[in-house]
Design a protein around this motif. Sequence first.
Motif, PDB file in Angstrom:
ATOM      1  N   SER A 179      45.187  68.558 -43.614  1.00  0.00           N
ATOM      2  CA  SER A 179      45.486  67.183 -44.012  1.00  0.00           C
ATOM      3  C   SER A 179      45.971  67.134 -45.459  1.00  0.00           C
ATOM      4  O   SER A 179      46.950  66.452 -45.783  1.00  0.00           O
ATOM      5  N   LYS A 238      49.622  65.845 -47.012  1.00  0.00           N
ATOM      6  CA  LYS A 238      49.745  64.919 -48.159  1.00  0.00           C
ATOM      7  C   LYS A 238      50.646  65.526 -49.228  1.00  0.00           C
ATOM      8  O   LYS A 238      51.513  64.849 -49.783  1.00  0.00           O
ATOM      9  N   ILE A 294      49.114  59.732 -44.360  1.00  0.00           N
ATOM     10  CA  ILE A 294      47.969  60.090 -43.516  1.00  0.00           C
ATOM     11  C   ILE A 294      47.199  58.838 -43.138  1.00  0.00           C
ATOM     12  O   ILE A 294      46.825  58.047 -44.007  1.00  0.00           O
ATOM     13  N   SER A 303      40.578  69.297 -43.117  1.00  0.00           N
ATOM     14  CA  SER A 303      40.934  68.702 -44.421  1.00  0.00           C
ATOM     15  C   SER A 303      41.967  69.546 -45.163  1.00  0.00           C
ATOM     16  O   SER A 303      42.824  69.010 -45.860  1.00  0.00           O
ATOM     17  N   ASP A 332      43.715  58.181 -42.052  1.00  0.00           N
ATOM     18  CA  ASP A 332      42.482  58.966 -42.116  1.00  0.00           C
ATOM     19  C   ASP A 332      41.346  58.235 -41.395  1.00  0.00           C
ATOM     20  O   ASP A 332      40.765  57.286 -41.931  1.00  0.00           O
ATOM     21  N   ASP A 385      44.798  61.726 -38.806  1.00  0.00           N
ATOM     22  CA  ASP A 385      43.750  62.713 -39.050  1.00  0.00           C
ATOM     23  C   ASP A 385      42.448  62.140 -38.484  1.00  0.00           C
ATOM     24  O   ASP A 385      41.888  61.201 -39.046  1.00  0.00           O
ATOM     25  N   LYS A 443      37.971  58.035 -43.272  1.00  0.00           N
ATOM     26  CA  LYS A 443      38.000  57.051 -44.371  1.00  0.00           C
ATOM     27  C   LYS A 443      37.851  55.639 -43.803  1.00  0.00           C
ATOM     28  O   LYS A 443      37.113  54.810 -44.342  1.00  0.00           O
TER      29      LYS A 443
END
Length: 197
Positions: free
Chosen positions: A19, A23, A29, A16, A31, A111, A34
Amino acid sequence: MTKVIGLTGGIATGKSTVSDYFKKIGFPIVDADKIAHEILQKKSVQKALIKQFGAEIITGKHVDRKKLGSIVFKNENALNVLNEIVQPKIRRMILKQLKHFKRNNRVVVLDAPILLEQGYQNDVDFLMVVAVDRVTEISRLKQRDSLSNVEAEERINAQMSLNDKKKLADIVIDNSGTIADTELQVLKWLENNLLVR
């Protein structure tokens, strides 16, 4: 031509952090975590999961990831069943988002904690693995998710070993130092690979 960076690592190795840095410097990204959360909200998916794992994995109207994790990380067959239910839907969404971002961006980041386990290496141009030593990984995971030593080991062992991931990587980011150290490693690699010039 758009380059896709596949970002992965071991659980609790600090992916993270990297990542967030991507950003910050303006890279879009995709994800996977998510997306997985969104997939778990779908009624059809919840129905299939209840059928396999029982209604106790639902709290309110949501899949209780901790309860589900306590089942699947102890049992490889259960983990395979979970992946059969959710991974095809996650894959469709990931590929759709990659296609969308590739239209207008020189660099896109995928990611994904289980990028290699789910075979996304063919969808990326570079593989970046974020790593720490095993003791640090266990310690961070226990602290982050309030797990026992045994639970932390189970979750780490459910993924491909970090050493195996590192062997396949184009770049390994050592995340055992400060955030600034980690970001500098990423920036140097980007500059050397002409991705930010």
